[in-house]
Design a protein around this motif. Structure first.
Motif, mmCIF file in Angstrom:
data_model
loop_
_atom_site.group_PDB
_atom_site.id
_atom_site.type_symbol
_atom_site.label_atom_id
_atom_site.label_comp_id
_atom_site.label_asym_id
_atom_site.label_seq_id
_atom_site.Cartn_x
_atom_site.Cartn_y
_atom_site.Cartn_z
ATOM 1 N N LEU A 108 0.824 -1.210 0.000
ATOM 2 C CA LEU A 108 0.000 0.000 0.000
ATOM 3 C C LEU A 108 0.856 1.257 0.000
ATOM 4 O O LEU A 108 0.530 2.230 -0.690
ATOM 5 C CB LEU A 108 -0.958 -0.004 1.198
ATOM 6 C CG LEU A 108 -2.011 1.095 1.196
ATOM 7 C CD1 LEU A 108 -2.883 1.026 -0.055
ATOM 8 C CD2 LEU A 108 -2.876 0.997 2.447
ATOM 9 N N LYS A 143 -2.158 9.959 2.633
ATOM 10 C CA LYS A 143 -3.587 9.643 2.729
ATOM 11 C C LYS A 143 -4.146 9.394 1.333
ATOM 12 O O LYS A 143 -3.934 10.173 0.411
ATOM 13 C CB LYS A 143 -4.348 10.766 3.418
ATOM 14 C CG LYS A 143 -3.984 10.878 4.878
ATOM 15 C CD LYS A 143 -4.855 11.867 5.600
ATOM 16 C CE LYS A 143 -4.434 11.880 7.062
ATOM 17 N NZ LYS A 143 -5.251 12.766 7.846
ATOM 18 N N ASP A 161 -12.446 8.464 1.114
ATOM 19 C CA ASP A 161 -11.166 8.352 1.817
ATOM 20 C C ASP A 161 -10.933 6.903 2.212
ATOM 21 O O ASP A 161 -11.867 6.210 2.638
ATOM 22 C CB ASP A 161 -11.164 9.197 3.094
ATOM 23 C CG ASP A 161 -11.200 10.687 2.811
ATOM 24 O OD1 ASP A 161 -10.579 11.131 1.830
ATOM 25 O OD2 ASP A 161 -11.852 11.414 3.594
ATOM 26 N N LEU A 162 -9.690 6.452 2.095
ATOM 27 C CA LEU A 162 -9.332 5.104 2.550
ATOM 28 C C LEU A 162 -9.027 5.193 4.043
ATOM 29 O O LEU A 162 -7.889 5.388 4.454
ATOM 30 C CB LEU A 162 -8.133 4.554 1.780
ATOM 31 C CG LEU A 162 -7.693 3.144 2.178
ATOM 32 C CD1 LEU A 162 -8.817 2.136 1.973
ATOM 33 C CD2 LEU A 162 -6.462 2.735 1.402
ATOM 34 N N GLU A 163 -10.071 5.076 4.846
ATOM 35 C CA GLU A 163 -9.936 5.115 6.301
ATOM 36 C C GLU A 163 -11.135 4.410 6.910
ATOM 37 O O GLU A 163 -12.069 4.051 6.210
ATOM 38 C CB GLU A 163 -9.829 6.569 6.801
ATOM 39 C CG GLU A 163 -11.013 7.437 6.438
ATOM 40 C CD GLU A 163 -10.848 8.892 6.823
ATOM 41 O OE1 GLU A 163 -9.714 9.347 6.999
ATOM 42 O OE2 GLU A 163 -11.870 9.571 6.956
ATOM 43 N N TYR A 166 -13.552 1.325 5.289
ATOM 44 C CA TYR A 166 -12.882 0.794 4.100
ATOM 45 C C TYR A 166 -11.468 0.316 4.399
ATOM 46 O O TYR A 166 -11.008 -0.666 3.826
ATOM 47 C CB TYR A 166 -12.879 1.821 2.960
ATOM 48 C CG TYR A 166 -14.202 1.859 2.242
ATOM 49 C CD1 TYR A 166 -14.578 0.833 1.380
ATOM 50 C CD2 TYR A 166 -15.097 2.904 2.435
ATOM 51 C CE1 TYR A 166 -15.801 0.846 0.726
ATOM 52 C CE2 TYR A 166 -16.323 2.932 1.779
ATOM 53 C CZ TYR A 166 -16.666 1.897 0.927
ATOM 54 O OH TYR A 166 -17.871 1.913 0.282
ATOM 55 N N LYS A 167 -10.783 0.976 5.297
ATOM 56 C CA LYS A 167 -9.420 0.540 5.656
ATOM 57 C C LYS A 167 -9.453 -0.862 6.265
ATOM 58 O O LYS A 167 -8.586 -1.680 5.980
ATOM 59 C CB LYS A 167 -8.803 1.554 6.633
ATOM 60 C CG LYS A 167 -7.367 1.331 6.947
ATOM 61 C CD LYS A 167 -6.472 1.983 5.942
ATOM 62 C CE LYS A 167 -5.039 1.931 6.408
ATOM 63 N NZ LYS A 167 -4.186 2.819 5.703
ATOM 64 N N THR A 168 -10.470 -1.159 7.085
ATOM 65 C CA THR A 168 -10.567 -2.494 7.693
ATOM 66 C C THR A 168 -10.912 -3.562 6.659
ATOM 67 O O THR A 168 -10.612 -4.734 6.858
ATOM 68 C CB THR A 168 -11.621 -2.542 8.821
ATOM 69 O OG1 THR A 168 -12.913 -2.279 8.274
ATOM 70 C CG2 THR A 168 -11.302 -1.563 9.929
ATOM 71 N N LEU A 170 -9.795 -3.495 3.465
ATOM 72 C CA LEU A 170 -8.762 -3.558 2.421
ATOM 73 C C LEU A 170 -8.029 -4.897 2.439
ATOM 74 O O LEU A 170 -7.527 -5.320 3.490
ATOM 75 C CB LEU A 170 -7.765 -2.418 2.590
ATOM 76 C CG LEU A 170 -6.679 -2.337 1.514
ATOM 77 C CD1 LEU A 170 -7.278 -2.006 0.151
ATOM 78 C CD2 LEU A 170 -5.647 -1.300 1.903
#
Length: 178
Positions: A108, A143, A161-163, A166-168, A170
């Motif tokens: 990433l 970010k 935003d990738l947070e 959505y971050k969980t 990925l």
């Protein structure tokens, strides 16, 4: 005139062989000119990413439609991503699982604009591909924002935003177009 032809030949040769920044073997009188010219030529990968994002952005707001890859009818997540990349010669994937198998996996922190993000489906505990998006931007702090077709609140092509949620979800990032 001979000087210009020599410099342009050098640039073309080294740009094609991937050694464009290594002009140390040139006579000193040409090194500065080559460096100056090279700084004005856009990097092909950056240019491709810009083209991909410009095309993807033109689809912002297209509604979500399950199992569809048509801008007239709407897109599901993988339909959107496959439609975008099909316009750049990539035809190897249609589903989120296909995208997970295609291309080259990248860390990433090494991913770049235009790479594909593969996520789980809505059940985070099932670690199988179920959603995809394209990296839209990466700011100076690292970010990431991604563009995708969401069945959620946006119910269409949107930038997220990738947070958090959505971050969980990925699973990985992959490069599909070099």
């Amino acid at each position: 005139m001979k000087k210009i032809v020599f410099i342009l030949s050098f640039i073309l040769f080294f740009a094609l062989t991937g050694k464009a920044q290594d002009n140390k073997s040139l006579p000193k009188q040409y090194q500065e000119a080559v460096t100056d010219i090279l700084s004005k030529i856009p990097d092909a990968a950056t240019n491709k990413a810009t083209q991909i994002m410009d095309f993807a952005k033109s689809l912002l707001g297209v509604r979500y439609k399950y199992a569809s890859s048509s801008p007239e009818k709407g897109f599901d997540c993988s339909g959107f991503v496959s439609y975008v990349f099909k316009n750049f010669g990539f035809t190897g994937a249609r589903s989120s699982r296909d995208f997970a198998k295609q291309g080259k996996q990248v860390a990433l922190n090494e991913a770049k604009v235009g790479d594909v993000l593969v996520f789980t489906g809505t059940n985070v505990k099932q670690r199988t591909p179920g959603h995809v998006g394209i990296i839209y931007s990466i700011d100076e702090d690292g970010k990431i924002k991604f563009i995708h077709s969401s069945s959620g609140k946006a119910h269409g092509v949107t930038v997220t935003d990738l947070e958090g949620y959505y971050k969980t979800r990925l699973l990985k990032a992959v490069t599909v177009v070099e």
